[in-house]
Design a protein around this motif. Structure first.
Motif, mmCIF file in Angstrom:
data_model
loop_
_atom_site.group_PDB
_atom_site.id
_atom_site.type_symbol
_atom_site.label_atom_id
_atom_site.label_comp_id
_atom_site.label_asym_id
_atom_site.label_seq_id
_atom_site.Cartn_x
_atom_site.Cartn_y
_atom_site.Cartn_z
ATOM 1 N N PRO A 28 -10.502 -3.805 3.612
ATOM 2 C CA PRO A 28 -10.150 -2.891 4.245
ATOM 3 C C PRO A 28 -9.980 -1.777 5.167
ATOM 4 O O PRO A 28 -11.394 -0.972 5.312
ATOM 5 C CB PRO A 28 -9.064 -2.250 3.137
ATOM 6 C CG PRO A 28 -10.050 -2.464 1.906
ATOM 7 C CD PRO A 28 -11.351 -2.715 2.574
ATOM 8 N N SER A 29 -8.923 -1.334 6.395
ATOM 9 C CA SER A 29 -9.543 -0.985 7.449
ATOM 10 C C SER A 29 -9.499 0.954 6.492
ATOM 11 O O SER A 29 -9.173 1.426 6.144
ATOM 12 C CB SER A 29 -8.115 -0.765 8.389
ATOM 13 O OG SER A 29 -8.207 -2.189 9.017
ATOM 14 N N ARG B 133 -9.217 -6.534 7.282
ATOM 15 C CA ARG B 133 -8.196 -6.652 6.164
ATOM 16 C C ARG B 133 -7.483 -8.014 6.370
ATOM 17 O O ARG B 133 -7.943 -8.901 5.151
ATOM 18 C CB ARG B 133 -7.054 -5.868 5.880
ATOM 19 C CG ARG B 133 -5.921 -6.585 4.825
ATOM 20 C CD ARG B 133 -6.306 -6.421 3.225
ATOM 21 N NE ARG B 133 -5.891 -4.812 3.241
ATOM 22 C CZ ARG B 133 -5.879 -3.683 1.987
ATOM 23 N NH1 ARG B 133 -6.924 -4.575 0.779
ATOM 24 N NH2 ARG B 133 -5.994 -2.590 1.737
ATOM 25 N N ASN C 275 -1.073 3.668 2.715
ATOM 26 C CA ASN C 275 -1.600 3.539 4.684
ATOM 27 C C ASN C 275 -0.328 3.970 4.945
ATOM 28 O O ASN C 275 1.270 4.229 4.802
ATOM 29 C CB ASN C 275 -1.460 2.150 4.751
ATOM 30 C CG ASN C 275 -1.184 1.661 6.043
ATOM 31 O OD1 ASN C 275 -0.783 2.434 7.112
ATOM 32 N ND2 ASN C 275 -1.614 0.349 6.302
ATOM 33 N N ARG D 236 -0.828 -3.771 -3.641
ATOM 34 C CA ARG D 236 -2.287 -3.718 -2.995
ATOM 35 C C ARG D 236 -2.552 -5.359 -2.732
ATOM 36 O O ARG D 236 -3.985 -5.611 -2.550
ATOM 37 C CB ARG D 236 -3.103 -3.596 -4.129
ATOM 38 C CG ARG D 236 -2.355 -2.171 -5.500
ATOM 39 C CD ARG D 236 -3.786 -1.765 -6.272
ATOM 40 N NE ARG D 236 -2.845 -0.750 -6.895
ATOM 41 C CZ ARG D 236 -3.781 0.303 -6.469
ATOM 42 N NH1 ARG D 236 -4.661 0.198 -5.789
ATOM 43 N NH2 ARG D 236 -3.680 1.694 -7.135
ATOM 44 N N TYR D 237 -1.708 -5.735 -1.791
ATOM 45 C CA TYR D 237 -2.333 -6.662 -1.141
ATOM 46 C C TYR D 237 -3.469 -8.383 -1.585
ATOM 47 O O TYR D 237 -3.268 -8.951 -1.296
ATOM 48 C CB TYR D 237 -3.422 -6.939 -0.391
ATOM 49 C CG TYR D 237 -2.734 -5.965 1.225
ATOM 50 C CD1 TYR D 237 -2.195 -6.533 2.086
ATOM 51 C CD2 TYR D 237 -3.246 -4.679 0.645
ATOM 52 C CE1 TYR D 237 -1.838 -5.483 3.174
ATOM 53 C CE2 TYR D 237 -3.193 -3.674 1.885
ATOM 54 C CZ TYR D 237 -2.281 -4.103 3.472
ATOM 55 O OH TYR D 237 -2.301 -2.939 4.139
ATOM 56 N N SER E 147 0.632 -1.011 -0.047
ATOM 57 C CA SER E 147 0.353 -0.267 -0.228
ATOM 58 C C SER E 147 0.788 1.497 -0.101
ATOM 59 O O SER E 147 1.757 1.425 0.568
ATOM 60 C CB SER E 147 -1.000 0.013 1.219
ATOM 61 O OG SER E 147 -1.645 1.474 1.711
#
Length: 339
Positions: free
Chosen positions: A223-224, A193, A80, A106-107, A77
């Motif tokens: 996502p948080s 997440r 973040n 992006r995870y 990210s």
């Protein structure tokens, strides 16, 4: 007009060498490996570079040395704040030495594999990678990278090469023990997440928490965000209204939980305690201040970049390096002890 300048008008390394009064080989060494030349020579070459406006040709540099001088940084990210702090540490350490190229996966494991393959084709001087949980394909690419590699943000008994990280399981235990010490007996947990580091924090908190049981857990793969933290607190208290504190796996969720608790009329910390993770800047600025577990993100980035530079100089270092986290208690968990 300088006859040594190419017809394109761009100064060459030969021009730099001539102006600095050194050979082209020495000028190249001063730019590529400045520690291998004298301070006086380095200063003369740098002065010539500035005077001529010389820019290195990255393609030619790769062809000549087999490697670029770029250090790659692969993170999940760029928005973040945790990774922004990591980047700051990397750039602080590499300032004036090596350019940095950032890749954001992006995870997505598949996106990470593609990024790693791209970096491998570019032959970087070194690579810093967030996480130790690469897919088998991703790890195979890292093992074939042919340059110094530092994994960051986590710990592992089997790093690809070098590692600088924190123990998320143990760090979350700090939050659990703090809530118990402050008199909270029915803590809950909010997790989003669900990446590997989140799962380790959740497991660490649950293992160390006094009075925790599974119906006080609210989990989402989303996502948080601050808003999400508020919604998750509503869900938690709807299913377990006697919950008296909550551990949020990051500070975004914790801030949202704080706002929602205030909207609900809960007195924080006397009726309800809230603690987050990472200790981002806003945690101390909130009212009441948010307790959190501090993680040394900038130091992690700096130490990782320094390991790359040391390896490029032919030096070796013992790794993995495990950095310490610390509890930052504030008013959100003070229960009358901090006002």
């Amino acid at each position: 007009m300088n006859k040594r300048v190419r017809s394109s008008g761009r100064p060459t390394l030969t021009d730099v060498a001539a102006k600095a009064g050194v050979s082209a080989i020495t000028a190249s060494r001063a730019l590529r490996d400045p520690q291998k030349v004298s301070a006086r020579t380095r200063a003369e070459v740098e002065r010539a570079v500035r005077a001529l406006g010389y820019e290195r040709d990255p393609v030619a540099s790769i062809l000549a040395s087999g490697r670029s001088d770029t250090v790659g940084l692969v993170i999940p990210s760029v928005t973040n704040n945790v990774f922004a702090d990591l980047l700051r540490g990397v750039f602080d350490a590499l300032d004036g030495t090596n350019p940095v190229q950032i890749g954001n996966f992006r995870y997505s494991p598949l996106a990470e594999e593609k990024l790693l393959a791209t970096f491998r084709s570019q032959r970087p001087a070194g690579l810093i990678v967030a996480g130790t949980d690469q897919s088998p394909e991703g790890r195979a690419i890292l093992e074939d990278m042919g340059c110094p590699i530092v994994q960051v943000m986590d710990v592992s008994d089997d790093p690809v090469d070098m590692l600088v990280g924190i123990d998320h399981h143990a760090a979350a235990g700090l939050a659990a023990r703090h809530l118990a010490e402050m008199g909270y007996r029915r803590p809950g947990i909010l997790t989003a997440r669900m990446d590997p580091r989140t799962r380790k924090r959740a497991a660490g908190f649950e293992a160390a928490a006094t009075g925790f049981d599974s119906h006080r857990r609210v989990t989402t793969p989303a996502p948080s965000s601050v808003q999400l933290g508020g919604r998750m607190l509503v869900d938690l208290l709807s299913s377990a209204p006697d919950t008296d504190a909550v551990f949020c796996i990051n500070d975004d969720l914790a801030l949202g939980a704080l706002f929602e608790a205030q909207r609900m009329g809960l007195s924080v910390p006397d009726q309800f305690g809230i603690i987050g993770f990472n200790d981002l800047e806003f945690a101390a600025a909130a009212e009441p201040g948010l307790s959190s577990v501090y993680t040394p993100r900038a130091e992690m980035g700096r130490r990782a970049a320094e390991l790359i530079l040391s390896r490029l100089r032919g030096e070796s270092h013992e790794t993995p390096i495990r950095l310490d986290c610390a509890l930052r208690p504030r008013a959100s968990t003070a229960r009358g002890k901090m006002k």
